[in-house]
Design a protein around this motif. Structure first.
Motif, PDB file in Angstrom:
ATOM      1  N   ALA A  25     -12.326  14.633  -6.338  1.00 32.20           N
ATOM      2  CA  ALA A  25     -11.189  15.287  -5.682  1.00 32.20           C
ATOM      3  C   ALA A  25     -11.658  16.401  -4.749  1.00 32.20           C
ATOM      4  CB  ALA A  25     -10.233  15.838  -6.740  1.00 32.20           C
ATOM      5  N   GLN A  26     -12.648  17.189  -5.193  1.00 35.62           N
ATOM      6  CA  GLN A  26     -13.187  18.256  -4.365  1.00 35.62           C
ATOM      7  C   GLN A  26     -13.972  17.703  -3.183  1.00 35.62           C
ATOM      8  OE1 GLN A  26     -11.760  21.234  -4.802  1.00 35.62           O
ATOM      9  NE2 GLN A  26     -13.528  22.403  -5.501  1.00 35.62           N
ATOM     10  N   GLY A  27     -14.778  16.694  -3.447  1.00 31.63           N
ATOM     11  CA  GLY A  27     -15.627  16.146  -2.392  1.00 31.63           C
ATOM     12  C   GLY A  27     -14.892  15.310  -1.368  1.00 31.63           C
ATOM     13  N   SER A  28     -13.723  14.766  -1.728  1.00 35.47           N
ATOM     14  CA  SER A  28     -13.003  13.876  -0.809  1.00 35.47           C
ATOM     15  C   SER A  28     -12.649  14.566   0.506  1.00 35.47           C
ATOM     16  CB  SER A  28     -11.733  13.354  -1.482  1.00 35.47           C
ATOM     17  OG  SER A  28     -10.867  14.431  -1.815  1.00 35.47           O
ATOM     18  N   LYS A  29     -12.334  15.850   0.438  1.00 35.55           N
ATOM     19  CA  LYS A  29     -12.010  16.577   1.670  1.00 35.55           C
ATOM     20  C   LYS A  29     -13.265  16.809   2.501  1.00 35.55           C
ATOM     21  CE  LYS A  29      -8.590  18.944  -1.170  1.00 35.55           C
ATOM     22  NZ  LYS A  29      -8.216  20.239  -1.791  1.00 35.55           N
ATOM     23  N   PHE A  30     -14.355  17.132   1.839  1.00 33.21           N
ATOM     24  CA  PHE A  30     -15.609  17.358   2.544  1.00 33.21           C
ATOM     25  C   PHE A  30     -16.104  16.075   3.205  1.00 33.21           C
ATOM     26  CE2 PHE A  30     -20.298  17.300   2.385  1.00 33.21           C
ATOM     27  CZ  PHE A  30     -20.575  18.372   3.222  1.00 33.21           C
ATOM     28  N   TRP A  31     -15.910  14.953   2.523  1.00 29.53           N
ATOM     29  CA  TRP A  31     -16.362  13.672   3.056  1.00 29.53           C
ATOM     30  C   TRP A  31     -15.404  13.089   4.095  1.00 29.53           C
ATOM     31  CZ3 TRP A  31     -16.887  12.665  -2.753  1.00 29.53           C
ATOM     32  CH2 TRP A  31     -18.100  13.178  -3.226  1.00 29.53           C
ATOM     33  N   GLY A  32     -14.280  13.747   4.325  1.00 27.09           N
ATOM     34  CA  GLY A  32     -13.358  13.317   5.368  1.00 27.09           C
ATOM     35  C   GLY A  32     -12.497  12.128   5.022  1.00 27.09           C
ATOM     36  N   TRP A  33     -12.254  11.901   3.743  1.00 17.14           N
ATOM     37  CA  TRP A  33     -11.476  10.735   3.349  1.00 17.14           C
ATOM     38  C   TRP A  33     -10.015  10.828   3.791  1.00 17.14           C
ATOM     39  CZ3 TRP A  33     -13.282   9.702  -2.417  1.00 17.14           C
ATOM     40  CH2 TRP A  33     -14.642   9.348  -2.402  1.00 17.14           C
ATOM     41  N   TYR A  34      -9.531  12.043   4.025  1.00 15.56           N
ATOM     42  CA  TYR A  34      -8.123  12.207   4.395  1.00 15.56           C
ATOM     43  C   TYR A  34      -7.931  12.367   5.910  1.00 15.56           C
ATOM     44  CZ  TYR A  34      -6.941  12.806  -0.534  1.00 15.56           C
ATOM     45  OH  TYR A  34      -6.750  12.604  -1.887  1.00 15.56           O
ATOM     46  N   GLU A  35      -9.000  12.231   6.668  1.00 16.15           N
ATOM     47  CA  GLU A  35      -8.890  12.418   8.121  1.00 16.15           C
ATOM     48  C   GLU A  35      -8.211  11.270   8.854  1.00 16.15           C
ATOM     49  OE1 GLU A  35     -12.745  13.353   9.581  1.00 16.15           O
ATOM     50  OE2 GLU A  35     -12.859  15.279   8.521  1.00 16.15           O
ATOM     51  N   PRO A  36      -8.402  10.001   8.474  1.00 12.74           N
ATOM     52  CA  PRO A  36      -7.724   8.903   9.195  1.00 12.74           C
ATOM     53  C   PRO A  36      -6.205   9.048   9.140  1.00 12.74           C
ATOM     54  CG  PRO A  36      -9.499   8.038   7.818  1.00 12.74           C
ATOM     55  CD  PRO A  36      -9.339   9.476   7.447  1.00 12.74           C
ATOM     56  N   ALA A  37      -5.537   8.774  10.229  1.00 14.03           N
ATOM     57  CA  ALA A  37      -4.081   8.937  10.309  1.00 14.03           C
ATOM     58  C   ALA A  37      -3.353   8.009   9.344  1.00 14.03           C
ATOM     59  CB  ALA A  37      -3.618   8.693  11.742  1.00 14.03           C
ATOM     60  N   TRP A  38      -3.900   6.816   9.105  1.00 13.73           N
ATOM     61  CA  TRP A  38      -3.189   5.847   8.261  1.00 13.73           C
ATOM     62  C   TRP A  38      -3.056   6.327   6.812  1.00 13.73           C
ATOM     63  CZ3 TRP A  38      -5.213   3.601   3.892  1.00 13.73           C
ATOM     64  CH2 TRP A  38      -6.591   3.697   3.719  1.00 13.73           C
ATOM     65  N   VAL A  39      -3.987   7.200   6.389  1.00 15.45           N
ATOM     66  CA  VAL A  39      -3.929   7.709   5.018  1.00 15.45           C
ATOM     67  C   VAL A  39      -2.654   8.516   4.795  1.00 15.45           C
ATOM     68  CG1 VAL A  39      -5.079   9.222   3.346  1.00 15.45           C
ATOM     69  CG2 VAL A  39      -6.437   7.713   4.803  1.00 15.45           C
ATOM     70  N   HIS A  40      -2.111   9.125   5.835  1.00 13.27           N
ATOM     71  CA  HIS A  40      -0.930   9.976   5.713  1.00 13.27           C
ATOM     72  C   HIS A  40       0.375   9.213   5.955  1.00 13.27           C
ATOM     73  CE1 HIS A  40      -3.303  13.739   5.492  1.00 13.27           C
ATOM     74  NE2 HIS A  40      -4.179  13.025   6.192  1.00 13.27           N
ATOM     75  N   ARG A  41       0.279   7.898   6.043  1.00  8.86           N
ATOM     76  CA  ARG A  41       1.476   7.060   6.145  1.00  8.86           C
ATOM     77  C   ARG A  41       1.777   6.461   4.780  1.00  8.86           C
ATOM     78  NH1 ARG A  41      -1.301   4.592  11.310  1.00  8.86           N
ATOM     79  NH2 ARG A  41      -0.771   6.186  12.871  1.00  8.86           N
ATOM     80  N   PRO A  42       2.961   5.877   4.607  1.00 14.45           N
ATOM     81  CA  PRO A  42       3.343   5.377   3.277  1.00 14.45           C
ATOM     82  C   PRO A  42       2.314   4.457   2.636  1.00 14.45           C
ATOM     83  CG  PRO A  42       5.249   5.414   4.698  1.00 14.45           C
ATOM     84  CD  PRO A  42       4.079   5.792   5.564  1.00 14.45           C
ATOM     85  N   LEU A  43       1.761   3.519   3.408  1.00 11.92           N
ATOM     86  CA  LEU A  43       0.773   2.601   2.834  1.00 11.92           C
ATOM     87  C   LEU A  43      -0.468   3.371   2.387  1.00 11.92           C
ATOM     88  CD1 LEU A  43      -0.192  -0.221   2.128  1.00 11.92           C
ATOM     89  CD2 LEU A  43      -1.027  -0.460   4.485  1.00 11.92           C
ATOM     90  N   GLY A  44      -0.896   4.317   3.202  1.00 13.99           N
ATOM     91  CA  GLY A  44      -2.065   5.111   2.843  1.00 13.99           C
ATOM     92  C   GLY A  44      -1.825   5.947   1.601  1.00 13.99           C
ATOM     93  N   GLU A  45      -0.621   6.488   1.460  1.00 15.17           N
ATOM     94  CA  GLU A  45      -0.295   7.294   0.291  1.00 15.17           C
ATOM     95  C   GLU A  45      -0.322   6.443  -0.979  1.00 15.17           C
ATOM     96  OE1 GLU A  45       2.585  10.271   2.898  1.00 15.17           O
ATOM     97  OE2 GLU A  45       3.455   8.759   1.561  1.00 15.17           O
ATOM     98  N   ILE A  46       0.132   5.200  -0.848  1.00 15.06           N
ATOM     99  CA  ILE A  46       0.093   4.291  -1.999  1.00 15.06           C
ATOM    100  C   ILE A  46      -1.355   3.968  -2.365  1.00 15.06           C
ATOM    101  CG2 ILE A  46       0.652   1.961  -2.792  1.00 15.06           C
ATOM    102  CD1 ILE A  46       3.202   2.136  -1.082  1.00 15.06           C
ATOM    103  N   VAL A  47      -2.187   3.709  -1.350  1.00 10.99           N
ATOM    104  CA  VAL A  47      -3.602   3.404  -1.600  1.00 10.99           C
ATOM    105  C   VAL A  47      -4.296   4.574  -2.285  1.00 10.99           C
ATOM    106  CG1 VAL A  47      -5.834   2.972  -0.491  1.00 10.99           C
ATOM    107  CG2 VAL A  47      -3.800   1.732   0.283  1.00 10.99           C
TER     108      VAL A  47
END
Length: 370
Positions: free
Chosen positions: A299-321
């Motif tokens: 959880a801590q490293g995910s932000k450092f590794w940029g896992w939340y940077e892609p735009a699709w992650v912040h859409r409904p499908l990305g939130e489910i994934v």
């Protein structure tokens, strides 16, 4: 956070064969509590995964607020329930040290070194007095369990615990030492767990309770969606005083009572849905502390590794994934292979560090003579 089913008092009129199972034999784990612990730790991991998704998503923020209102209270209540037999005997003190104090020291150090890298803070000190990230729970549980004999003798334990929690919200000077602010504000849930009995859990597992939990949870989501832009969900974190939340001092005691009531209702609804029978995930309930402490690195490293940077992650499908990945990850971390790999630090034997109990030695000598 392993447990054994304590001596139970069988209710005189059980709700149904499904919810009122016969008492477990001594030493046998109770599937209901293992199921509850596993489902609660999955919600903890999901909540941490949702945190970076809250900006710009009112729906995720509402779901996050509801989950944070009950997932740790549920964990703490169950922890209190299985701390009822703690009597400060040598054996229990030893388990307290090896099961909580040692993992606290190890993971507090590990998280500090890890965040030095992820947060680019090479000078961050290792401080055992300032719990970092998830380790606050180990420090708090150590303190709560150590004070269990006191709460067993206090005449009005829950009111006293609530008063202490209310007073804590008035005292920003408490500081971060051992995260005492959060320890005091969550204290009533632990004390409540100490005084619960098996029949109380049977009560919330009735069919009527399961049905009623559906509209209650739905209503909680609606209220949370309305409240997102109007109030801070940090009240449910129980880690800050009223002043630190930019609220008038009198808000603190009032919000302590309000959040306690809301959390208890949602905990009851959550427990109503927990299956009482053995399921595929029941065995994982014995490894929830492993999942709790280990998933924090991801959880801590995910932000450092940029896992939340892609735009699709912040859409409904990305939130489910993201939600599914969090659930799968924490599930994997609760499995027996992971527990065997990390048992040396999570459940060390450390026989070398303790004197042998004289009574235990006497029993061994008598057994040899016999």
């Amino acid at each position: 956070m392993s447990h054994r089913h304590p001596a139970a008092v069988t209710p005189a009129r059980p709700a149904s064969p499904e919810t009122a199972a016969p008492p477990k034999p001594a030493g046998q784990r109770d599937s209901f509590f293992d199921n509850a612990k596993y489902l609660a730790i999955v919600l903890v991991a999901m909540g941490h995964a949702w945190e970076p998704l809250r900006d710009g998503s009112r729906a995720v923020s509402a779901l996050y607020m509801v989950v944070y209102a009950f997932h740790m209270p549920a964990f703490i209540i169950v922890s209190g329930y299985f701390s009822r037999s703690f009597d400060a005997s040598p054996g229990r003190i030893r388990r307290l040290v090896t099961g909580l104090a040692v993992p606290y020291v190890v993971f507090e150090t590990a998280y500090t070194l890890f965040t030095r890298w992820t947060d680019q803070e090479p000078d961050r000190p290792v401080s055992l007095l300032d719990p970092l990230y998830l380790t606050w729970f180990l420090a708090a549980l150590f303190i709560w369990r150590l004070t269990t004999p006191v709460w067993r003798w206090v005449r009005w334990p829950l009111p006293v615990a609530l008063v202490l929690a209310m007073l804590a919200t008035l005292s920003p000077a408490i500081g971060n030492d051992l995260d005492l602010q959060r320890t005091l504000q969550f204290l009533p849930y632990f004390v409540l767990g100490l005084y619960l009995k098996p029949e109380h859990f049977v009560l919330v597992r009735r069919r009527a309770a399961r049905i009623l939990a559906v509209p209650v949870f739905a209503g909680a989501l609606v209220v949370a969606y309305w409240a997102v832009p109007r109030m801070s969900g940090a009240w449910f974190y129980h880690r800050d005083s009223a002043e630190e939340l930019a609220a008038p001092a009198w808000y603190g005691p009032l919000m302590t009572l309000a959040t306690f009531g809301c959390s208890l209702v949602l905990v009851a609804c959550f427990l109503a849905w927990v299956p009482g029978r053995r399921a595929w995930f029941t065995a994982l309930g014995a490894g929830t502390l492993y999942g709790y402490l280990l998933h924090g690195f991801v959880a801590q490293g995910s932000k450092f590794w940029g896992w939340y940077e892609p735009a699709w992650v912040h859409r409904p499908l990305g939130e489910i994934v993201v939600t599914v990945v969090a659930a799968v990850l924490v599930t994997a971390l609760c499995t027996p292979p992971v527990r065997r790999l990390f048992r040396w630090v999570m459940e060390p034997d450390m026989a070398w560090a303790f004197r042998r109990d004289a009574r235990h030695q006497a029993r061994e000598r008598n057994a040899v003579r016999a």
